[in-house]
Write a protein that holds these residues in place. Structure first.
Motif, PDB file in Angstrom:
ATOM      1  N   LEU A  34       0.832  -1.202   0.000  1.00  0.00           N
ATOM      2  CA  LEU A  34       0.000   0.000   0.000  1.00  0.00           C
ATOM      3  C   LEU A  34       0.866   1.251   0.000  1.00  0.00           C
ATOM      4  O   LEU A  34       0.583   2.226  -0.707  1.00  0.00           O
ATOM      5  CB  LEU A  34      -0.918  -0.010   1.224  1.00  0.00           C
ATOM      6  N   GLY A  35       1.952   1.219   0.778  1.00  0.00           N
ATOM      7  CA  GLY A  35       2.882   2.346   0.793  1.00  0.00           C
ATOM      8  C   GLY A  35       3.546   2.545  -0.556  1.00  0.00           C
ATOM      9  O   GLY A  35       3.704   3.674  -1.021  1.00  0.00           O
TER      10      GLY A  35
ATOM     11  N   GLY B 184     -12.563   0.078  -3.242  1.00  0.00           N
ATOM     12  CA  GLY B 184     -11.864  -0.030  -4.511  1.00  0.00           C
ATOM     13  C   GLY B 184     -12.327   0.975  -5.546  1.00  0.00           C
ATOM     14  O   GLY B 184     -11.504   1.608  -6.224  1.00  0.00           O
ATOM     15  N   LEU B 185     -13.631   1.154  -5.660  1.00  0.00           N
ATOM     16  CA  LEU B 185     -14.165   2.074  -6.664  1.00  0.00           C
ATOM     17  C   LEU B 185     -13.855   3.532  -6.331  1.00  0.00           C
ATOM     18  O   LEU B 185     -13.549   4.334  -7.226  1.00  0.00           O
ATOM     19  CB  LEU B 185     -15.676   1.874  -6.795  1.00  0.00           C
ATOM     20  N   PHE B 186     -13.912   3.878  -5.051  1.00  0.00           N
ATOM     21  CA  PHE B 186     -13.594   5.257  -4.676  1.00  0.00           C
ATOM     22  C   PHE B 186     -12.103   5.524  -4.845  1.00  0.00           C
ATOM     23  O   PHE B 186     -11.693   6.630  -5.203  1.00  0.00           O
ATOM     24  CB  PHE B 186     -14.027   5.528  -3.244  1.00  0.00           C
ATOM     25  N   ALA B 187     -11.271   4.510  -4.596  1.00  0.00           N
ATOM     26  CA  ALA B 187      -9.834   4.649  -4.837  1.00  0.00           C
ATOM     27  C   ALA B 187      -9.568   4.891  -6.320  1.00  0.00           C
ATOM     28  O   ALA B 187      -8.698   5.699  -6.681  1.00  0.00           O
ATOM     29  CB  ALA B 187      -9.098   3.400  -4.359  1.00  0.00           C
ATOM     30  N   VAL B 188     -10.320   4.201  -7.172  1.00  0.00           N
ATOM     31  CA  VAL B 188     -10.203   4.411  -8.622  1.00  0.00           C
ATOM     32  C   VAL B 188     -10.574   5.843  -8.986  1.00  0.00           C
ATOM     33  O   VAL B 188      -9.889   6.511  -9.780  1.00  0.00           O
ATOM     34  CB  VAL B 188     -11.101   3.410  -9.382  1.00  0.00           C
ATOM     35  N   ALA B 189     -11.660   6.330  -8.399  1.00  0.00           N
ATOM     36  CA  ALA B 189     -12.101   7.706  -8.677  1.00  0.00           C
ATOM     37  C   ALA B 189     -11.060   8.718  -8.214  1.00  0.00           C
ATOM     38  O   ALA B 189     -10.799   9.713  -8.905  1.00  0.00           O
ATOM     39  CB  ALA B 189     -13.441   7.963  -7.991  1.00  0.00           C
ATOM     40  N   LEU B 190     -10.452   8.466  -7.056  1.00  0.00           N
ATOM     41  CA  LEU B 190      -9.446   9.398  -6.529  1.00  0.00           C
ATOM     42  C   LEU B 190      -8.166   9.397  -7.367  1.00  0.00           C
ATOM     43  O   LEU B 190      -7.401  10.361  -7.328  1.00  0.00           O
ATOM     44  CB  LEU B 190      -9.103   9.034  -5.082  1.00  0.00           C
ATOM     45  N   GLU B 191      -7.946   8.327  -8.120  1.00  0.00           N
ATOM     46  CA  GLU B 191      -6.773   8.256  -8.998  1.00  0.00           C
ATOM     47  C   GLU B 191      -7.106   8.689 -10.422  1.00  0.00           C
ATOM     48  O   GLU B 191      -6.402   8.313 -11.364  1.00  0.00           O
ATOM     49  CB  GLU B 191      -6.216   6.822  -9.002  1.00  0.00           C
ATOM     50  N   GLY B 192      -8.171   9.465 -10.582  1.00  0.00           N
ATOM     51  CA  GLY B 192      -8.553   9.941 -11.909  1.00  0.00           C
ATOM     52  C   GLY B 192      -9.213   8.863 -12.741  1.00  0.00           C
ATOM     53  O   GLY B 192      -9.034   8.820 -13.965  1.00  0.00           O
ATOM     54  N   PHE B 193      -9.974   8.003 -12.097  1.00  0.00           N
ATOM     55  CA  PHE B 193     -10.667   6.883 -12.737  1.00  0.00           C
ATOM     56  C   PHE B 193      -9.695   5.965 -13.473  1.00  0.00           C
ATOM     57  O   PHE B 193      -9.976   5.479 -14.569  1.00  0.00           O
ATOM     58  CB  PHE B 193     -11.757   7.401 -13.682  1.00  0.00           C
ATOM     59  N   ASP B 194      -8.581   5.722 -12.813  1.00  0.00           N
ATOM     60  CA  ASP B 194      -7.603   4.766 -13.313  1.00  0.00           C
ATOM     61  C   ASP B 194      -7.923   3.405 -12.700  1.00  0.00           C
ATOM     62  O   ASP B 194      -7.610   3.142 -11.543  1.00  0.00           O
ATOM     63  CB  ASP B 194      -6.193   5.208 -12.917  1.00  0.00           C
TER      64      ASP B 194
ATOM     65  N   ALA C   9      -5.861   0.842 -10.497  1.00  0.00           N
ATOM     66  CA  ALA C   9      -5.656   1.010  -9.054  1.00  0.00           C
ATOM     67  C   ALA C   9      -6.637   0.184  -8.232  1.00  0.00           C
ATOM     68  O   ALA C   9      -6.490   0.081  -7.008  1.00  0.00           O
ATOM     69  CB  ALA C   9      -5.795   2.483  -8.669  1.00  0.00           C
ATOM     70  N   PHE C  10      -7.628  -0.424  -8.884  1.00  0.00           N
ATOM     71  CA  PHE C  10      -8.673  -1.127  -8.142  1.00  0.00           C
ATOM     72  C   PHE C  10      -8.122  -2.332  -7.376  1.00  0.00           C
ATOM     73  O   PHE C  10      -8.262  -2.422  -6.152  1.00  0.00           O
ATOM     74  CB  PHE C  10      -9.789  -1.582  -9.079  1.00  0.00           C
ATOM     75  N   LEU C  11      -7.504  -3.281  -8.083  1.00  0.00           N
ATOM     76  CA  LEU C  11      -7.022  -4.492  -7.423  1.00  0.00           C
ATOM     77  C   LEU C  11      -5.928  -4.220  -6.386  1.00  0.00           C
ATOM     78  O   LEU C  11      -5.984  -4.774  -5.280  1.00  0.00           O
ATOM     79  CB  LEU C  11      -6.536  -5.496  -8.466  1.00  0.00           C
TER      80      LEU C  11
END
Length: 339
Positions: free
Chosen positions: A174-175, A233-243, A246-248
């Motif tokens: 994660l780091g 996972g989905l919010f992490a994707v959104a925070l990365e510009g919908f990349d 980053a989900f898995l």
């Protein structure tokens, strides 16, 4: 007649709290075995110390509270008759949240004593704690000892990641993800091969096997941890510009799956209504992904602890339907009278 006040559950069935807690212990065995295999003697010692400390804390507390010196034999019989394995679950969950570090053997002992003594027994025992004891114990240790951030790598190297030796040794995935450094492949993150982290967060396969067992036994609802994991996972994707790459890594890194299946689903510290639970787990996902991005560290324990304090607000806003409640049927004559 004097009314009797007691905590839930109030519905009597053949399946007791002891049986449910035994199911949870069984479900934790795959992750425990995987952690010991991956980290060796240090993990085994950590688990043993945490289990022993948690049990002894409840045991000593009960003996003192019930004046053991007056009737030793009867007090011992009563203790083992009422013992419901909850302190063992607390100790085991706490151990799985810790790094396998023999030089920090005192941490599982102190964490278990705090979790069982201050968080569970001080508030009245099983069913009366306002936060998850294992979560509180981990947070207590995290803010007290720097050894909580020293994560040894598993004994097994990565099997599906090319050039994994060049990844930063001892750093959590994660780091690495937030630092923009290379991360292990989803296969390695899922199996825990090459992963540095806490004992129970390495092999996700073992955690999922335990989760499936709990769902099959009817201990937890499958969709609640699923909501937590998917929203994170989905919010992490959104925070990365919908990349979506980053989900898995976001889902399979850190203690998300351990927390979602075994900690966030605790009966005592979750809302009483179905709608309240849906909201609770969705907010947990948003908080976890958001605070991970903001702090760039693992925050699952802090998020669950924070939401534990918010449960009473959810219960105040969303009233649970009483057991056996049936919506009254409106009669035709009542409608005519009103007309």
């Amino acid at each position: 007649m004097k009314p009797i006040l007691s905590t839930a559950p109030h519905v009597k069935t053949r399946r007791t709290t002891k049986h449910i807690m035994l199911d949870v212990l069984i479900a934790l065995l795959p992750a425990t075995v995987a952690g010991i295999v991956y980290f060796g003697l240090a993990a085994a010692v950590t688990v043993a110390v945490a289990l022993a400390s948690a049990f002894l804390t409840e045991f000593v507390w009960y003996l003192v509270q019930n004046k053991f010196h007056r009737a030793p034999k009867e007090t011992l019989k009563k203790f083992f008759a009422q013992f419901d394995f909850t302190s063992l679950i607390t100790g085991l969950l706490l151990a799985l949240c810790l790094p396998a570090n023999l030089s920090a053997w005192y941490m599982p002992a102190l964490g278990a004593i705090f979790a069982v003594g201050a968080v569970k027994m001080l508030f009245g025992g099983t069913g009366r704690n306002i936060v998850n004891p294992a979560i509180a114990g981990r947070v207590f240790l995290f803010i007290s000892f720097s050894a909580m951030t020293a994560y040894p790598a598993a004994n097994f190297g990565a099997i599906a990641t090319n050039d994994w030796e060049n990844l930063v040794a001892g750093a959590t995935q994660l780091g690495n993800l937030f630092a923009g450094k290379p991360v292990l492949s989803p296969v390695d993150l899922f199996l825990g091969t090459g992963v540095a982290g806490c004992i129970g967060e390495t092999c996700k396969l073992a955690l999922i096997v335990g989760g499936i067992y709990l769902c099959a036994r009817g201990v937890i609802k499958w969709y609640l941890p699923a909501i937590y994991i998917l929203v994170t996972g989905l919010f992490a994707v959104a925070l990365e510009g919908f990349d979506f790459t980053a989900f898995l890594p976001s889902v399979l890194s850190g203690g998300l799956i351990l927390g979602a299946i075994f900690m966030a689903t605790d009966y005592v510290t979750t809302p009483k209504s179905k709608l309240g639970n849906l909201i609770y787990f969705a907010i947990l996902g948003l908080l976890t992904a958001g605070l991970r991005k903001a702090t760039q560290i693992e925050v699952v324990s802090f998020c669950i602890l924070l939401m534990n304090f918010a449960v009473f607000l959810i219960d105040l806003a969303i009233k649970a339907r009483p057991f056996g409640f049936r919506k009254p049927v409106k009669r035709k004559q009542d409608k005519e009278n009103r007309a």
